[in-house]
Design an enzyme around this catalytic site. Structure first.
Site, PDB file in Angstrom:
ATOM      1  N   GLU A 162       0.833  -1.209   0.000  1.00 13.93           N
ATOM      2  CA  GLU A 162       0.000   0.000   0.000  1.00 13.93           C
ATOM      3  C   GLU A 162       0.871   1.264   0.000  1.00 13.93           C
ATOM      4  OE1 GLU A 162      -3.495   0.034   2.596  1.00 13.93           O
ATOM      5  OE2 GLU A 162      -2.869   2.028   3.273  1.00 13.93           O
TER       6      GLU A 162
ATOM      7  N   PHE B  59       0.290   7.297  15.423  1.00 13.90           N
ATOM      8  CA  PHE B  59      -0.630   6.776  14.430  1.00 13.90           C
ATOM      9  C   PHE B  59      -1.525   5.684  15.038  1.00 13.90           C
ATOM     10  CE2 PHE B  59      -1.722   4.311  10.604  1.00 13.90           C
ATOM     11  CZ  PHE B  59      -2.329   5.345   9.898  1.00 13.90           C
TER      12      PHE B  59
ATOM     13  N   HIS C 164      -0.727  -7.823   3.557  1.00 17.33           N
ATOM     14  CA  HIS C 164      -0.837  -6.505   2.916  1.00 17.33           C
ATOM     15  C   HIS C 164       0.043  -5.539   3.696  1.00 17.33           C
ATOM     16  CE1 HIS C 164      -2.833  -3.218   0.707  1.00 17.33           C
ATOM     17  NE2 HIS C 164      -2.876  -2.570   1.858  1.00 17.33           N
TER      18      HIS C 164
HETATM   19  P1  FAD Z   1     -17.156   1.383   8.042  1.00 21.14           P
HETATM   20  O1  FAD Z   1     -17.059  -0.057   7.721  1.00 21.14           O
HETATM   21  O2  FAD Z   1     -18.186   2.184   7.352  1.00 21.14           O
HETATM   22  O3  FAD Z   1     -17.331   1.481   9.613  1.00 21.14           O
HETATM   23  C1  FAD Z   1     -17.042   2.694  10.319  1.00 21.14           C
HETATM   24  C2  FAD Z   1     -17.576   2.633  11.733  1.00 21.14           C
HETATM   25  O4  FAD Z   1     -18.988   2.752  11.708  1.00 21.14           O
HETATM   26  C3  FAD Z   1     -17.301   1.333  12.493  1.00 21.14           C
HETATM   27  O5  FAD Z   1     -17.157   1.654  13.844  1.00 21.14           O
HETATM   28  C4  FAD Z   1     -18.565   0.492  12.270  1.00 21.14           C
HETATM   29  O6  FAD Z   1     -18.770  -0.420  13.314  1.00 21.14           O
HETATM   30  C5  FAD Z   1     -19.625   1.582  12.217  1.00 21.14           C
HETATM   31  N1  FAD Z   1     -20.722   1.315  11.276  1.00 21.14           N
HETATM   32  C6  FAD Z   1     -20.659   0.717  10.073  1.00 21.14           C
HETATM   33  N2  FAD Z   1     -21.863   0.699   9.477  1.00 21.14           N
HETATM   34  C7  FAD Z   1     -22.720   1.310  10.330  1.00 21.14           C
HETATM   35  C8  FAD Z   1     -24.107   1.625  10.308  1.00 21.14           C
HETATM   36  N3  FAD Z   1     -24.873   1.280   9.274  1.00 21.14           N
HETATM   37  N4  FAD Z   1     -24.644   2.278  11.383  1.00 21.14           N
HETATM   38  C9  FAD Z   1     -23.887   2.637  12.439  1.00 21.14           C
HETATM   39  N5  FAD Z   1     -22.567   2.358  12.523  1.00 21.14           N
HETATM   40  C10 FAD Z   1     -21.986   1.715  11.486  1.00 21.14           C
HETATM   41  N6  FAD Z   1      -8.789   5.869   5.493  1.00 21.14           N
HETATM   42  C11 FAD Z   1      -8.706   6.818   4.532  1.00 21.14           C
HETATM   43  O7  FAD Z   1      -9.124   7.980   4.770  1.00 21.14           O
HETATM   44  N7  FAD Z   1      -8.182   6.547   3.291  1.00 21.14           N
HETATM   45  C12 FAD Z   1      -7.734   5.307   2.958  1.00 21.14           C
HETATM   46  O8  FAD Z   1      -7.295   5.088   1.839  1.00 21.14           O
HETATM   47  C13 FAD Z   1      -7.802   4.271   3.953  1.00 21.14           C
HETATM   48  N8  FAD Z   1      -7.406   3.017   3.672  1.00 21.14           N
HETATM   49  C14 FAD Z   1      -7.561   2.028   4.628  1.00 21.14           C
HETATM   50  C15 FAD Z   1      -7.196   0.709   4.316  1.00 21.14           C
HETATM   51  C16 FAD Z   1      -7.340  -0.306   5.246  1.00 21.14           C
HETATM   52  C17 FAD Z   1      -6.963  -1.717   4.877  1.00 21.14           C
HETATM   53  C18 FAD Z   1      -7.852  -0.003   6.548  1.00 21.14           C
HETATM   54  C19 FAD Z   1      -7.987  -1.094   7.583  1.00 21.14           C
HETATM   55  C20 FAD Z   1      -8.225   1.290   6.869  1.00 21.14           C
HETATM   56  C21 FAD Z   1      -8.097   2.319   5.923  1.00 21.14           C
HETATM   57  N9  FAD Z   1      -8.478   3.633   6.193  1.00 21.14           N
HETATM   58  C22 FAD Z   1      -8.352   4.609   5.223  1.00 21.14           C
HETATM   59  C23 FAD Z   1      -9.019   4.002   7.511  1.00 21.14           C
HETATM   60  C24 FAD Z   1     -10.568   3.953   7.513  1.00 21.14           C
HETATM   61  O9  FAD Z   1     -11.100   4.847   6.583  1.00 21.14           O
HETATM   62  C25 FAD Z   1     -11.031   4.316   8.901  1.00 21.14           C
HETATM   63  O10 FAD Z   1     -10.704   3.311   9.818  1.00 21.14           O
HETATM   64  C26 FAD Z   1     -12.502   4.683   9.009  1.00 21.14           C
HETATM   65  O11 FAD Z   1     -12.724   5.256  10.300  1.00 21.14           O
HETATM   66  C27 FAD Z   1     -13.464   3.518   8.872  1.00 21.14           C
HETATM   67  O12 FAD Z   1     -13.569   3.118   7.580  1.00 21.14           O
HETATM   68  P2  FAD Z   1     -14.350   1.748   7.227  1.00 21.14           P
HETATM   69  O13 FAD Z   1     -14.426   1.667   5.780  1.00 21.14           O
HETATM   70  O14 FAD Z   1     -13.782   0.615   7.988  1.00 21.14           O
HETATM   71  O15 FAD Z   1     -15.783   2.154   7.823  1.00 21.14           O
END
Ligand code: FAD
Length: 283
Positions: free
Chosen positions: A12, A209, A259
């Protein structure tokens, strides 16, 4: 050290912020390319702040023949804009998206109300099966989640919306990963769950971080790293051993891939992959 069996590896990167960063990333990609990764991925800045930079970087790496995934989050973008980005990626030959909610950019209020689940659903509605879609997973529980159970339920929902695989937040305690995978399987989630690996090269930045990301640096590890703060070479060697052992154990336990969060640097990731005997540079 030697590997029990071959596993997929992916690297990444983040989009460079200036010309110097661009040149540096180019060197890093050329160096890591020798390890024949299964794919690379490029992050997407909170609130769409790197929209163009991510697109440019993804398309550039894809154009040199390395399969590349674009990270993407909806933020406040219209569905039309997200759809046109998907179209541009598709035209550039990109076949992978890492679908995320993303976090708030500093000074831009709270995180998006568009959860990753909604983006996965939109990608499937818009592009069918064109893209391999990966989502994020949190063995130590996402920091915003009300409970591990609720987090697992939402993880399940985004997988059911059409995700093909998941990559985890990094961890240094493999039991958290095994427990998470066990609970995911019990909940009926069958997609590959690929551990995210963060090489250790600097204590302060790792501590900062990890605090933000909700990733645990175990006390023994934090203490050891802290005590080596004035010995950069010693810390890096120690970090290399710790992360190599972690990966070795994960591989022995049958993980589908690793990854690496490279932070746009090749040295540490390359040394770990070399220690594991995973890839010989192409002749
Ligand atoms: P989601 O899966 O949408 O979940 C977010 C939170 O909301 C969780 O606590 C979940 O339990 C809760 N939730 C989910 N759905 C609902 C619902 N319907 N109602 C209420 N609560 C809900 N960040 C960046 O800005 N850019 C990147 O490129 C990036 N790449 C990443 C790559 C990886 C492999 C990982 C692990 C993280 C990355 N992140 C990145 C960080 C990520 O964006 C953050 O951790 C963010 O806070 C959560 O994203 P998510 O897609 O996991 O969110």
């Amino acid at each position: 050290m030697s590997a029990a069996k071959p596993v997929d590896i992916s690297f990444e990167f983040f989009p460079p912020r200036n010309e110097g960063g661009e040149a540096g990333l180019h060197k890093t990609v050329e160096s890591l390319r020798e390890l024949r990764p299964d794919y690379c991925s490029v992050t997407y800045g909170a609130g769409g702040s790197t929209r163009d930079g991510t697109m440019k970087t993804v398309c550039k790496i894809q154009s040199i023949g390395v399969d590349t995934a674009a990270h993407l989050s909806m933020g406040d973008e219209s569905k039309e804009n997200i759809g046109s980005m998907l179209g541009e990626y598709s035209d550039a030959g990109v076949r992978r998206i890492v679908a995320l909610r993303g976090d708030a950019a500093s000074g831009m209020g709270g995180p998006s109300t568009q959860y990753a689940e909604q983006l996965v659903r939109f990608i499937r509605d818009h592009s069918g099966d064109h893209f391999h879609v990966t989502v994020a997973a949190y063995p130590e529980t996402h920091p915003d989640a009300v409970s591990p159970e609720a987090d697992m339920e939402f993880f399940k929902r985004k997988v059911e919306a059409g995700a093909d695989a998941a990559i985890t937040q990094y961890f240094y305690n493999p039991s958290a990963y095994y427990d998470f995978v066990e609970r995911a399987r019990a909940a009926g989630i069958s997609v590959p769950i690929i551990p995210g690996i963060m090489p250790i090269t600097n204590f302060q930045s790792l501590a900062r971080f990890s605090e933000r990301a909700g990733a645990d640096v175990p006390r023994w590890l934090g203490k050891r790293l802290e005590s080596m703060e004035d010995d950069a070479a010693g810390l890096q060697e120690f970090g290399l051993n710790v992360v190599s052992k972690l990966c070795e154990e994960l591989i022995a336990n049958g993980v589908p891939g690793l990854h690496f969060y490279t932070l746009n640097r090749a040295k540490a990731t390359k040394a770990i992959v070399h220690n594991l005997g995973l890839r010989q540079p192409a002749a």
